[in-house]
Design a protein around this motif. Structure first.
Motif, short mmCIF file in Angstrom:
data_model
loop_
_atom_site.label_atom_id
_atom_site.label_comp_id
_atom_site.label_asym_id
_atom_site.label_seq_id
_atom_site.Cartn_x
_atom_site.Cartn_y
_atom_site.Cartn_z
N ARG A 1 0.83 -1.21 0.00
CA ARG A 1 0.00 0.00 0.00
C ARG A 1 0.87 1.26 0.00
O ARG A 1 0.65 2.19 -0.79
CB ARG A 1 -0.94 -0.01 1.21
CG ARG A 1 -2.04 -1.05 1.14
CD ARG A 1 -2.94 -1.00 2.38
NE ARG A 1 -4.01 -1.96 2.26
CZ ARG A 1 -3.95 -3.24 2.65
NH1 ARG A 1 -2.82 -3.69 3.20
NH2 ARG A 1 -4.96 -4.06 2.48
N LEU A 2 1.85 1.29 0.90
CA LEU A 2 2.72 2.46 0.97
C LEU A 2 3.52 2.62 -0.32
O LEU A 2 3.72 3.75 -0.80
CB LEU A 2 3.65 2.36 2.18
CG LEU A 2 4.60 3.53 2.41
CD1 LEU A 2 3.86 4.85 2.49
CD2 LEU A 2 5.42 3.30 3.68
N LYS A 3 3.98 1.53 -0.90
CA LYS A 3 4.76 1.61 -2.14
C LYS A 3 3.92 2.23 -3.25
O LYS A 3 4.41 3.07 -4.03
CB LYS A 3 5.23 0.21 -2.55
CG LYS A 3 5.96 0.16 -3.90
CD LYS A 3 7.26 0.95 -3.88
CE LYS A 3 7.91 1.03 -5.26
NZ LYS A 3 8.34 -0.26 -5.79
N LEU A 4 2.66 1.86 -3.37
CA LEU A 4 1.82 2.44 -4.41
C LEU A 4 1.60 3.93 -4.19
O LEU A 4 1.59 4.71 -5.15
CB LEU A 4 0.46 1.72 -4.47
CG LEU A 4 0.50 0.26 -4.94
CD1 LEU A 4 -0.91 -0.32 -4.98
CD2 LEU A 4 1.16 0.13 -6.32
N VAL A 5 1.44 4.33 -2.93
CA VAL A 5 1.29 5.76 -2.63
C VAL A 5 2.58 6.50 -3.01
O VAL A 5 2.54 7.57 -3.65
CB VAL A 5 0.96 5.95 -1.14
CG1 VAL A 5 1.02 7.43 -0.76
CG2 VAL A 5 -0.43 5.40 -0.83
N MET A 6 3.73 5.95 -2.65
CA MET A 6 5.00 6.62 -2.95
C MET A 6 5.25 6.71 -4.44
O MET A 6 5.68 7.76 -4.95
CB MET A 6 6.14 5.86 -2.26
CG MET A 6 6.12 5.97 -0.75
SD MET A 6 7.39 4.96 0.05
CE MET A 6 8.88 5.77 -0.53
N ASN A 7 4.97 5.63 -5.18
CA ASN A 7 5.23 5.67 -6.61
C ASN A 7 4.25 6.58 -7.34
O ASN A 7 4.57 7.15 -8.38
CB ASN A 7 5.22 4.26 -7.20
CG ASN A 7 6.59 3.61 -7.12
OD1 ASN A 7 7.44 4.07 -6.36
ND2 ASN A 7 6.81 2.57 -7.89
N THR A 8 3.03 6.70 -6.79
CA THR A 8 2.08 7.64 -7.38
C THR A 8 2.59 9.07 -7.22
O THR A 8 2.46 9.91 -8.12
CB THR A 8 0.69 7.47 -6.75
OG1 THR A 8 0.24 6.13 -7.01
CG2 THR A 8 -0.31 8.45 -7.35
N TRP A 9 3.18 9.37 -6.07
CA TRP A 9 3.79 10.68 -5.87
C TRP A 9 4.95 10.90 -6.83
O TRP A 9 5.10 11.98 -7.43
CB TRP A 9 4.24 10.82 -4.42
CG TRP A 9 4.94 12.10 -4.09
CD1 TRP A 9 6.16 12.24 -3.50
CD2 TRP A 9 4.44 13.44 -4.27
NE1 TRP A 9 6.46 13.58 -3.32
CE2 TRP A 9 5.42 14.33 -3.78
CE3 TRP A 9 3.26 13.95 -4.80
CZ2 TRP A 9 5.26 15.71 -3.83
CZ3 TRP A 9 3.10 15.34 -4.84
CH2 TRP A 9 4.09 16.20 -4.35
N LEU B 1 -1.97 -0.29 -10.88
CA LEU B 1 -2.20 -0.98 -9.61
C LEU B 1 -2.78 -0.03 -8.56
O LEU B 1 -3.67 -0.41 -7.79
CB LEU B 1 -0.89 -1.58 -9.09
CG LEU B 1 -0.33 -2.77 -9.86
CD1 LEU B 1 1.07 -3.11 -9.36
CD2 LEU B 1 -1.24 -3.97 -9.76
N ALA B 2 -2.28 1.19 -8.52
CA ALA B 2 -2.77 2.15 -7.54
C ALA B 2 -4.24 2.49 -7.80
O ALA B 2 -5.05 2.53 -6.87
CB ALA B 2 -1.92 3.42 -7.59
N LEU B 3 -4.58 2.71 -9.04
CA LEU B 3 -5.97 3.05 -9.37
C LEU B 3 -6.90 1.87 -9.09
O LEU B 3 -8.04 2.06 -8.66
CB LEU B 3 -6.07 3.48 -10.83
CG LEU B 3 -5.46 4.86 -11.14
CD1 LEU B 3 -5.36 5.08 -12.64
CD2 LEU B 3 -6.26 5.97 -10.49
N ALA B 4 -6.39 0.65 -9.29
CA ALA B 4 -7.21 -0.53 -9.02
C ALA B 4 -7.43 -0.74 -7.53
O ALA B 4 -8.41 -1.38 -7.13
CB ALA B 4 -6.55 -1.77 -9.63
N ALA B 5 -6.52 -0.21 -6.70
CA ALA B 5 -6.58 -0.47 -5.26
C ALA B 5 -7.45 0.53 -4.51
O ALA B 5 -7.71 0.33 -3.32
CB ALA B 5 -5.17 -0.46 -4.68
N THR B 6 -7.89 1.60 -5.17
CA THR B 6 -8.63 2.63 -4.46
C THR B 6 -10.06 2.74 -4.97
O THR B 6 -10.33 2.44 -6.14
CB THR B 6 -7.94 4.00 -4.59
OG1 THR B 6 -8.66 4.98 -3.83
CG2 THR B 6 -7.88 4.46 -6.04
#
Length: 296
Positions: free
Chosen positions: A179-187, A253-258
């Motif tokens: 979860r944190l990795k997806l947030v960081m890579n989105t940033w 992946l980030a968009l799929a997770a939210t």
């Protein structure tokens, strides 16, 4: 590369996936004195690591059979599933071993893997441990590791993660690292796209590019990542550190997770997908400069 003699008191490690990141991680482990077995889908990278002190294996199950710690660093969730289950990695792991899944595969796939390990191999500890960092930090043991898993596995992994990273951030539950990795890579993606579009805007307004680099480098708008990527863009340097195709994978992946609308990220996904489809996927994320009329 000349590696020191192996230290028999350290855990034996198997690295599955010897691409840019896995190869760098194997180098860091060898440099720290670990006994390292390696496997890669295509044999040449593993053979190169064997010439540098690792033991190359033709099949994943052979690579992990005697390992205390197994690291998977392959392209995506499908590749992890194939290696772990179709090619027999999980079944071949010895009782008490730790599986550190360090590729970025998303939240759902991470939780599914953890559940399957708990059912099929409860004697194996599964740790979700994606990393933040690119090729150079992997080579020099400077990754940030975002780990979540059972307490007992932490003691086994401490020297391994110590060789791979400048810091390990332990989180609570399996999946929290992903979860944190997806947030960081989105940033990261936001910073890269922002840098590309700001440079394009500056060009259109006649603003000196050096003035843009200056405020990215220092002051209240400074961003080291944006500054580095802007420099690559202005140099026309698309040599891969973190490839556009893998960044796009992480956006998806980030968009799929939210369940929240993220309109800016969705727009970047669509634009970067068009760049990947045009053949730029293997280039660095600095290739986001393409399609914006930017001269180099």
């Amino acid at each position: 590369m000349t590696s020191p003699a192996a230290n028999d008191t350290l855990p034996r490690v198997a690295v599955l996936g010897a691409g840019a990141m896995g190869r760098g991680m194997a180098h860091s482990l060898l440099r720290a004195g670990f006994r390292v077995g390696v496997w890669n889908r295509t044999p040449e990278p593993a053979a190169q690591l064997a010439s540098e002190g690792a033991t190359a294996h033709e099949l994943p199950d052979a690579a992990v059979r005697h390992a205390d710690v197994v690291i998977t660093m392959v392209s995506d969730a499908g590749a992890v599933h194939d290696v772990a289950f179709e090619q027999g990695m999980l079944a071949a792991m010895r009782p008490g071993a730790v599986w550190a899944q360090m590729a970025t595969i998303g939240v759902a796939a991470t939780e599914q893997l953890a559940a399957r390990v708990a059912t099929e191999r409860p004697d194996v500890s599964y740790v979700d441990a994606p990393v933040s960092g690119t090729r150079a930090p992997a080579e020099h043991g400077q990754l940030l590791i975002l780990a979540s898993g059972p307490e007992a596995a932490r003691r086994v992994l401490e020297p391994v993660f110590g060789a791979l990273g400048q810091r390990t951030k332990w989180l609570r539950d399996i999946g929290d690292g992903s979860r944190l990795k997806l947030v960081m890579n989105t940033w990261l993606v936001t910073l890269v796209e922002g840098a590309a579009e700001v440079i394009a805007l500056a060009d259109s307004l006649g603003v000196a590019r050096q003035d843009v680099l200056d405020f990215l480098a220092e002051g209240n708008l400074a961003s080291p990542v944006a500054h580095v990527k802007a420099q690559k863009m202005l140099a026309g340097d698309d040599s891969p550190e973190f490839s556009l195709q893998w960044a796009l994978k992480d956006i998806v992946l980030a968009l799929a997770a939210t369940d929240r609308p993220l309109p800016v990220i969705a727009a970047v996904r669509d634009r970067w997908a068009s760049l990947v489809n045009s053949g730029l996927g293997g280039r660095d994320v600095a290739a986001a400069r393409h399609g914006l009329g930017m001269r180099t």
